[in-house]
Design a protein around this motif. Sequence first.
Motif, PDB file in Angstrom:
ATOM      1  N   LEU A   1      14.851   6.641  46.054  1.00 58.63           N
ATOM      2  CA  LEU A   1      14.375   6.812  47.426  1.00 58.63           C
ATOM      3  C   LEU A   1      12.869   7.072  47.462  1.00 58.63           C
ATOM      4  O   LEU A   1      12.168   6.578  48.358  1.00 58.63           O
ATOM      5  CB  LEU A   1      15.128   7.958  48.101  1.00 58.63           C
ATOM      6  N   VAL A   2      12.355   7.835  46.504  1.00 59.62           N
ATOM      7  CA  VAL A   2      10.913   8.096  46.455  1.00 59.62           C
ATOM      8  C   VAL A   2      10.138   6.785  46.295  1.00 59.62           C
ATOM      9  O   VAL A   2       9.146   6.532  46.993  1.00 59.62           O
ATOM     10  CB  VAL A   2      10.581   9.064  45.313  1.00 59.62           C
ATOM     11  N   MET A   3      10.586   5.934  45.379  1.00 59.00           N
ATOM     12  CA  MET A   3       9.905   4.650  45.179  1.00 59.00           C
ATOM     13  C   MET A   3      10.079   3.739  46.390  1.00 59.00           C
ATOM     14  O   MET A   3       9.158   2.997  46.763  1.00 59.00           O
ATOM     15  CB  MET A   3      10.424   3.979  43.904  1.00 59.00           C
ATOM     16  N   ALA A   4      11.244   3.812  47.025  1.00 60.83           N
ATOM     17  CA  ALA A   4      11.475   3.002  48.225  1.00 60.83           C
ATOM     18  C   ALA A   4      10.548   3.436  49.359  1.00 60.83           C
ATOM     19  O   ALA A   4      10.019   2.602  50.104  1.00 60.83           O
ATOM     20  CB  ALA A   4      12.938   3.107  48.649  1.00 60.83           C
TER      21      ALA A   4
ATOM     22  N   ASP B   1       7.565   4.805  49.016  1.00 57.75           N
ATOM     23  CA  ASP B   1       6.227   4.316  48.684  1.00 57.75           C
ATOM     24  C   ASP B   1       6.094   2.823  48.992  1.00 57.75           C
ATOM     25  O   ASP B   1       5.062   2.371  49.511  1.00 57.75           O
ATOM     26  CB  ASP B   1       5.927   4.562  47.206  1.00 57.75           C
ATOM     27  N   SER B   2       7.139   2.048  48.686  1.00 58.85           N
ATOM     28  CA  SER B   2       7.081   0.607  48.936  1.00 58.85           C
ATOM     29  C   SER B   2       7.077   0.311  50.428  1.00 58.85           C
ATOM     30  O   SER B   2       6.356  -0.583  50.884  1.00 58.85           O
ATOM     31  CB  SER B   2       8.275  -0.084  48.258  1.00 58.85           C
ATOM     32  N   ALA B   3       7.865   1.060  51.191  1.00 58.06           N
ATOM     33  CA  ALA B   3       7.865   0.858  52.648  1.00 58.06           C
ATOM     34  C   ALA B   3       6.488   1.186  53.228  1.00 58.06           C
ATOM     35  O   ALA B   3       5.986   0.478  54.114  1.00 58.06           O
ATOM     36  CB  ALA B   3       8.937   1.726  53.295  1.00 58.06           C
ATOM     37  N   LYS B   4       5.853   2.232  52.711  1.00 54.95           N
ATOM     38  CA  LYS B   4       4.489   2.552  53.140  1.00 54.95           C
ATOM     39  C   LYS B   4       3.534   1.423  52.771  1.00 54.95           C
ATOM     40  O   LYS B   4       2.660   1.048  53.559  1.00 54.95           O
ATOM     41  CB  LYS B   4       4.018   3.847  52.500  1.00 54.95           C
ATOM     42  N   GLY B   5       3.702   0.891  51.553  1.00 54.48           N
ATOM     43  CA  GLY B   5       2.837  -0.204  51.114  1.00 54.48           C
ATOM     44  C   GLY B   5       2.948  -1.432  51.981  1.00 54.48           C
ATOM     45  O   GLY B   5       1.979  -2.174  52.163  1.00 54.48           O
ATOM     46  N   LEU B   6       4.123  -1.642  52.545  1.00 54.93           N
ATOM     47  CA  LEU B   6       4.335  -2.789  53.442  1.00 54.93           C
ATOM     48  C   LEU B   6       3.933  -2.484  54.878  1.00 54.93           C
ATOM     49  O   LEU B   6       4.005  -3.355  55.741  1.00 54.93           O
ATOM     50  CB  LEU B   6       5.807  -3.203  53.403  1.00 54.93           C
ATOM     51  N   GLY B   7       3.532  -1.244  55.135  1.00 53.09           N
ATOM     52  CA  GLY B   7       3.151  -0.868  56.496  1.00 53.09           C
ATOM     53  C   GLY B   7       4.334  -0.626  57.398  1.00 53.09           C
ATOM     54  O   GLY B   7       4.183  -0.558  58.619  1.00 53.09           O
ATOM     55  N   ASP B   8       5.536  -0.484  56.826  1.00 55.50           N
ATOM     56  CA  ASP B   8       6.746  -0.257  57.616  1.00 55.50           C
ATOM     57  C   ASP B   8       6.975   1.251  57.719  1.00 55.50           C
ATOM     58  O   ASP B   8       7.791   1.834  57.002  1.00 55.50           O
ATOM     59  CB  ASP B   8       7.934  -0.947  56.950  1.00 55.50           C
TER      60      ASP B   8
ATOM     61  N   GLU C   1       8.927  -3.166  39.306  1.00 57.35           N
ATOM     62  CA  GLU C   1       8.417  -3.760  40.549  1.00 57.35           C
ATOM     63  C   GLU C   1       7.526  -2.764  41.304  1.00 57.35           C
ATOM     64  O   GLU C   1       6.487  -3.126  41.860  1.00 57.35           O
ATOM     65  CB  GLU C   1       9.593  -4.178  41.449  1.00 57.35           C
ATOM     66  N   HIS C   2       7.931  -1.498  41.294  1.00 55.65           N
ATOM     67  CA  HIS C   2       7.157  -0.470  41.999  1.00 55.65           C
ATOM     68  C   HIS C   2       5.799  -0.274  41.340  1.00 55.65           C
ATOM     69  O   HIS C   2       4.774  -0.142  42.022  1.00 55.65           O
ATOM     70  CB  HIS C   2       7.951   0.839  42.023  1.00 55.65           C
ATOM     71  N   SER C   3       5.763  -0.235  40.008  1.00 60.72           N
ATOM     72  CA  SER C   3       4.501  -0.032  39.299  1.00 60.72           C
ATOM     73  C   SER C   3       3.538  -1.186  39.503  1.00 60.72           C
ATOM     74  O   SER C   3       2.315  -1.003  39.454  1.00 60.72           O
ATOM     75  CB  SER C   3       4.768   0.174  37.800  1.00 60.72           C
ATOM     76  N   LEU C   4       4.083  -2.392  39.750  1.00 62.22           N
ATOM     77  CA  LEU C   4       3.249  -3.572  39.991  1.00 62.22           C
ATOM     78  C   LEU C   4       2.933  -3.765  41.478  1.00 62.22           C
ATOM     79  O   LEU C   4       2.307  -4.763  41.852  1.00 62.22           O
ATOM     80  CB  LEU C   4       3.962  -4.828  39.452  1.00 62.22           C
ATOM     81  N   HIS C   5       3.389  -2.811  42.303  1.00 57.84           N
ATOM     82  CA  HIS C   5       3.156  -2.856  43.760  1.00 57.84           C
ATOM     83  C   HIS C   5       3.771  -4.107  44.390  1.00 57.84           C
ATOM     84  O   HIS C   5       3.251  -4.618  45.393  1.00 57.84           O
ATOM     85  CB  HIS C   5       1.658  -2.784  44.080  1.00 57.84           C
ATOM     86  N   LEU C   6       4.861  -4.566  43.821  1.00 61.02           N
ATOM     87  CA  LEU C   6       5.629  -5.659  44.436  1.00 61.02           C
ATOM     88  C   LEU C   6       6.621  -5.019  45.390  1.00 61.02           C
ATOM     89  O   LEU C   6       7.818  -4.904  45.130  1.00 61.02           O
ATOM     90  CB  LEU C   6       6.332  -6.493  43.356  1.00 61.02           C
ATOM     91  N   ASP C   7       6.106  -4.574  46.514  1.00 58.19           N
ATOM     92  CA  ASP C   7       6.853  -3.692  47.392  1.00 58.19           C
ATOM     93  C   ASP C   7       8.100  -4.330  47.994  1.00 58.19           C
ATOM     94  O   ASP C   7       9.140  -3.677  48.131  1.00 58.19           O
ATOM     95  CB  ASP C   7       5.935  -3.178  48.511  1.00 58.19           C
ATOM     96  N   GLN C   8       8.002  -5.602  48.389  1.00 59.21           N
ATOM     97  CA  GLN C   8       9.163  -6.252  48.984  1.00 59.21           C
ATOM     98  C   GLN C   8      10.314  -6.331  47.983  1.00 59.21           C
ATOM     99  O   GLN C   8      11.474  -6.038  48.305  1.00 59.21           O
ATOM    100  CB  GLN C   8       8.786  -7.654  49.479  1.00 59.21           C
TER     101      GLN C   8
END
Length: 409
Positions: free
Chosen positions: A93-96, A98-105, A63-70
Amino acid sequence: MVRFQRGGGTPVLLLSAWLGLCCLGLFSLSACSSGGRPAAGPDQLSGSDREQADRLFQRLTREHSLHLDQKALAVADVLLAQYPTYSRNDEVLVMAIDSAKGLGDTGRALDLTDQLVLGYPASPHVKRALGQGVDLATAEGDTMRAAGYHVALFDRDPSGQSGADGRPVAASLLATLNLDQLNELSSSSAAGAMQLYLGYLRVGKMLQDDQIAAAETVVRDLQAQAPENVWTLAASDLLFGGSGAAGATSISEVRPHRVGIVCPLTGRFALLGNAFYDAALLALDVTNAELETNFELRVEDSEGDPVAGALAARRLCREEGSIALLGSLMSNPTATVALVADLWQVPLVSPTATNERIWELGEGIFQTNLTGLYETRLMANLATMVMLKKRFGLLYPDTPEGRGYAEVF
């Protein structure tokens, strides 16, 4: 106070001394409240739990590699909550983050960063997370949090987190903190590598608030830790100027025709330093003859060393009463000379130091040389604004300096 949260976002700790824990790497299961996260170590899962955790980790990675952040964040929450002893949770935690950043959170990303730093201080991913945390906290306007990340980074890599002038790269940010904030940072990183610089900043703030006795206590502590350190010397000079202590130069002791020279008369740069001093003597003769003045020079040996340069500048300011200083040839000793000169409010002229930010160290610090980057900018302006050219071929050495010139152009 700095807040730390678990994967689901529920606050479990409010710690004011979090930096000390990060710096010392002492966080353990016994240090947490009930339900806290253990330090990274051997995987404590087995059987079906281990298999399920591995499957979730594989899914998170996909999911992280596909930028499916939620979706990635949701999987990370499950892993962190249900399998807190999983050996790869620092990567989770590192991937989490990055995903939170991708969501703007940004808030969530910062909380996850705190969780990584506290829970896994030995993880190889912490340094990168701290660097990202600095940028995120600064963008969020959370100055204290950004300063905390900076201090933690400095403790891990002092040389890599110092500028060419010897100051921490976080110096401009730290200068905006008030005394209470500086005291909190200092107490939270009592064994940290930035303790001396923080002490110097605290002394300055204390003198601004007329807390002379408190400033004296801090200076004594710095002298006990590292008496010859440049920041200890700077704090001592600051205290002399602020308290009128014995030995500080008063206005009546300044010699209006005496100019101080700081240059390397001994050491590996002695040839250049002596040539610099000879040139100053020639300039003195010409100036006195043409202007009918009676300027005189006092020279001190910097040895090409920042500490020796600071001590030399202090002698020229405090004991010789110099009206101005010239020197000190190379950038690193010139930076420490500039700090001392600024503390004594004595102007410094640097004709040779190549670090183009020396002048930022004080209002009375001047650079008369043109740096390579400045000349490159002038050339680019001439080519584009005057000659109106649009296409260029750049020839440059494949070195960090050469690449920097090319990028500036």
